[in-house]
Design a protein around this motif. Structure first.
Motif, PDB file in Angstrom:
ATOM      1  N   PHE A   1       0.867  -1.185   0.000  1.00 27.62           N
ATOM      2  CA  PHE A   1       0.000   0.000   0.000  1.00 27.62           C
ATOM      3  C   PHE A   1       0.897   1.226   0.000  1.00 27.62           C
ATOM      4  CE2 PHE A   1      -2.663   3.233   2.189  1.00 27.62           C
ATOM      5  CZ  PHE A   1      -3.746   3.228   1.325  1.00 27.62           C
ATOM      6  N   ILE A   2       0.728   2.079  -1.011  1.00 31.69           N
ATOM      7  CA  ILE A   2       1.550   3.296  -1.118  1.00 31.69           C
ATOM      8  C   ILE A   2       0.667   4.515  -0.898  1.00 31.69           C
ATOM      9  CG2 ILE A   2       2.952   4.745  -2.655  1.00 31.69           C
ATOM     10  CD1 ILE A   2       4.085   2.282  -3.930  1.00 31.69           C
TER      11      ILE A   2
ATOM     12  N   MET B   1       3.262  -4.962   7.595  1.00 34.45           N
ATOM     13  CA  MET B   1       2.154  -4.700   8.509  1.00 34.45           C
ATOM     14  C   MET B   1       1.357  -5.988   8.700  1.00 34.45           C
ATOM     15  SD  MET B   1       2.884  -1.525   8.837  1.00 34.45           S
ATOM     16  CE  MET B   1       1.545  -0.627   9.607  1.00 34.45           C
ATOM     17  N   PRO B   2       0.766  -6.175   9.877  1.00 36.40           N
ATOM     18  CA  PRO B   2       0.014  -7.415  10.129  1.00 36.40           C
ATOM     19  C   PRO B   2      -1.302  -7.458   9.355  1.00 36.40           C
ATOM     20  CG  PRO B   2      -0.205  -5.909  11.986  1.00 36.40           C
ATOM     21  CD  PRO B   2       0.755  -5.262  11.021  1.00 36.40           C
ATOM     22  N   ALA B   3      -1.811  -8.652   9.155  1.00 36.88           N
ATOM     23  CA  ALA B   3      -3.140  -8.803   8.548  1.00 36.88           C
ATOM     24  C   ALA B   3      -4.132  -7.998   9.371  1.00 36.88           C
ATOM     25  CB  ALA B   3      -3.528 -10.280   8.507  1.00 36.88           C
TER      26      ALA B   3
ATOM     27  N   GLU C   1      -3.719 -11.295   4.627  1.00 35.89           N
ATOM     28  CA  GLU C   1      -2.288 -11.603   4.766  1.00 35.89           C
ATOM     29  C   GLU C   1      -1.560 -10.338   5.234  1.00 35.89           C
ATOM     30  OE1 GLU C   1      -0.776 -14.521   3.290  1.00 35.89           O
ATOM     31  OE2 GLU C   1      -2.764 -15.353   2.888  1.00 35.89           O
ATOM     32  N   PRO C   2      -0.354 -10.507   5.790  1.00 36.20           N
ATOM     33  CA  PRO C   2       0.457  -9.318   6.070  1.00 36.20           C
ATOM     34  C   PRO C   2       0.738  -8.558   4.773  1.00 36.20           C
ATOM     35  CG  PRO C   2       1.414 -11.271   7.094  1.00 36.20           C
ATOM     36  CD  PRO C   2       0.318 -11.751   6.180  1.00 36.20           C
ATOM     37  N   TRP C   3       0.955  -7.270   4.858  1.00 40.72           N
ATOM     38  CA  TRP C   3       1.164  -6.431   3.675  1.00 40.72           C
ATOM     39  C   TRP C   3       2.250  -5.414   3.996  1.00 40.72           C
ATOM     40  CZ3 TRP C   3      -0.402  -1.305   4.767  1.00 40.72           C
ATOM     41  CH2 TRP C   3      -1.149  -1.173   5.949  1.00 40.72           C
ATOM     42  N   ARG C   4       2.801  -4.799   2.948  1.00 39.66           N
ATOM     43  CA  ARG C   4       3.872  -3.817   3.125  1.00 39.66           C
ATOM     44  C   ARG C   4       3.302  -2.418   2.921  1.00 39.66           C
ATOM     45  NH1 ARG C   4       8.915  -6.739   2.405  1.00 39.66           N
ATOM     46  NH2 ARG C   4       9.972  -4.717   2.556  1.00 39.66           N
ATOM     47  N   TYR C   5       3.978  -1.453   3.524  1.00 41.81           N
ATOM     48  CA  TYR C   5       3.438  -0.093   3.575  1.00 41.81           C
ATOM     49  C   TYR C   5       4.526   0.916   3.267  1.00 41.81           C
ATOM     50  CZ  TYR C   5       1.158   3.968   5.824  1.00 41.81           C
ATOM     51  OH  TYR C   5       0.605   5.194   6.105  1.00 41.81           O
TER      52      TYR C   5
END
Ligand SMILES: [Fe+2]
Length: 289
Positions: free
Chosen positions: A128-129, A259-261, A272-276
């Protein structure tokens, strides 16, 4: 005088340009001759070496077409592109540093609504940007056109893949009234610059690798501001110290934390976990503006 020696030849050639009507062209040609002759006097190439140099440049030209620009690659890998960028974009405090455009930008990418996913079908870690675009005084810049593009999870751009029907991993967003934009994509990956041509041979012969650290490209255009062309690099990438095209700047390296789910900033429920990535972009006003 008709006859010149290895020292007087330089002035003689420069003199031959004295009738050049265009003053800028005269300056450029004179400096080119002076530096080129100094280079030859320093290196003292054999005739065979000079032929090798001519052959190399010939092959750089022959390798270039509409899709492949080997001269830009040569300029990039010799640090000339980033030098030209630095000279043309001396940024004031508060303005984001610039870096090279690179060969994978397509003009007028498809415009997408804020929050869109520009890699819905592609495998990779979800990212997520979120960006804030502001002026030097910190005022938000609304309505800015934000073009983004980056590599996939294997290091390829959409234009390098033949299996994607639509443009992917690229889009144009518009900042809202608060100067913000946000979208979903996947994590980019480090990738090699094209190295199957003469520039690749140069890299190999000099013990250099062709890799660029993972990054997302941004081009931000708004009325009354200079268009900003830059990348944001992923902190921790092993190639940050040795980018093949010398385009890394400290201020452009950012954390992309995992980042956590759960609930993402746009309200999306993530299984799922995701990046930020959250990054602030400062725009420089147009000269005289
Ligand atoms: Fe890139």
């Amino acid at each position: 005088m008709r006859q010149f020696d290895e020292h007087t030849i330089t002035e003689a050639v420069i003199q031959r340009f004295c009738e050049t009507g265009n003053a800028r062209l005269r300056t450029v040609m004179s400096a080119l001759v002076r530096h080129l002759h100094d280079f030859v006097r320093e290196v003292e190439p054999t005739e065979a070496e000079w032929r090798t140099a001519i052959d190399f440049l010939t092959r750089v030209g022959k390798k270039s077409d509409e899709k492949r620009q080997e001269f830009i690659l040569l300029s990039d890998t010799l640090g000339v592109s980033i030098l030209v960028d630095a000279i043309n974009h001396r940024q004031p405090k508060g303005a984001t540093e610039t870096t090279v455009l690179g060969p994978f930008y397509l003009e007028n990418p498809p415009e997408q609504p804020l929050g869109a996913d520009i890699a819905p079908e592609l495998p990779g870690e979800k990212l997520f940007i979120e960006g804030d675009v502001h002026s030097l005084s910190g005022a938000p810049v609304a309505g800015a056109a934000v073009d983004v593009w980056h590599s996939d999870s294997e290091g390829f751009y959409d234009v390098q893949r033949n299996d994607l029907p639509e443009p992917a991993l690229r889009a144009r967003f518009r900042t809202n009234s608060k100067g913000r934009f946000w979208f979903w994509t996947i994590m980019p990956r480090s990738y090699p610059v094209p190295h199957d041509g003469p520039v690749g041979e140069m890299l190999q012969a000099t013990g250099r690798h062709p890799f660029r650290p993972a990054h997302v490209h941004f081009r931000i255009e708004a009325p009354e501001f200079e268009t900003l062309v830059t990348h944001v690099f992923v902190a921790g990438d092993p190639y940050l110290e040795s980018d093949a095209v010398f385009a890394v700047k400290e201020s452009l390296i950012a954390e992309f934390p995992q980042m956590p789910a759960g609930l993402a900033p746009d309200g999306k429920e993530m299984k799922e976990p995701w990046r930020y990535l959250h990054y602030r972009f400062g725009l420089k006003p147009l000269a005289g503006g």
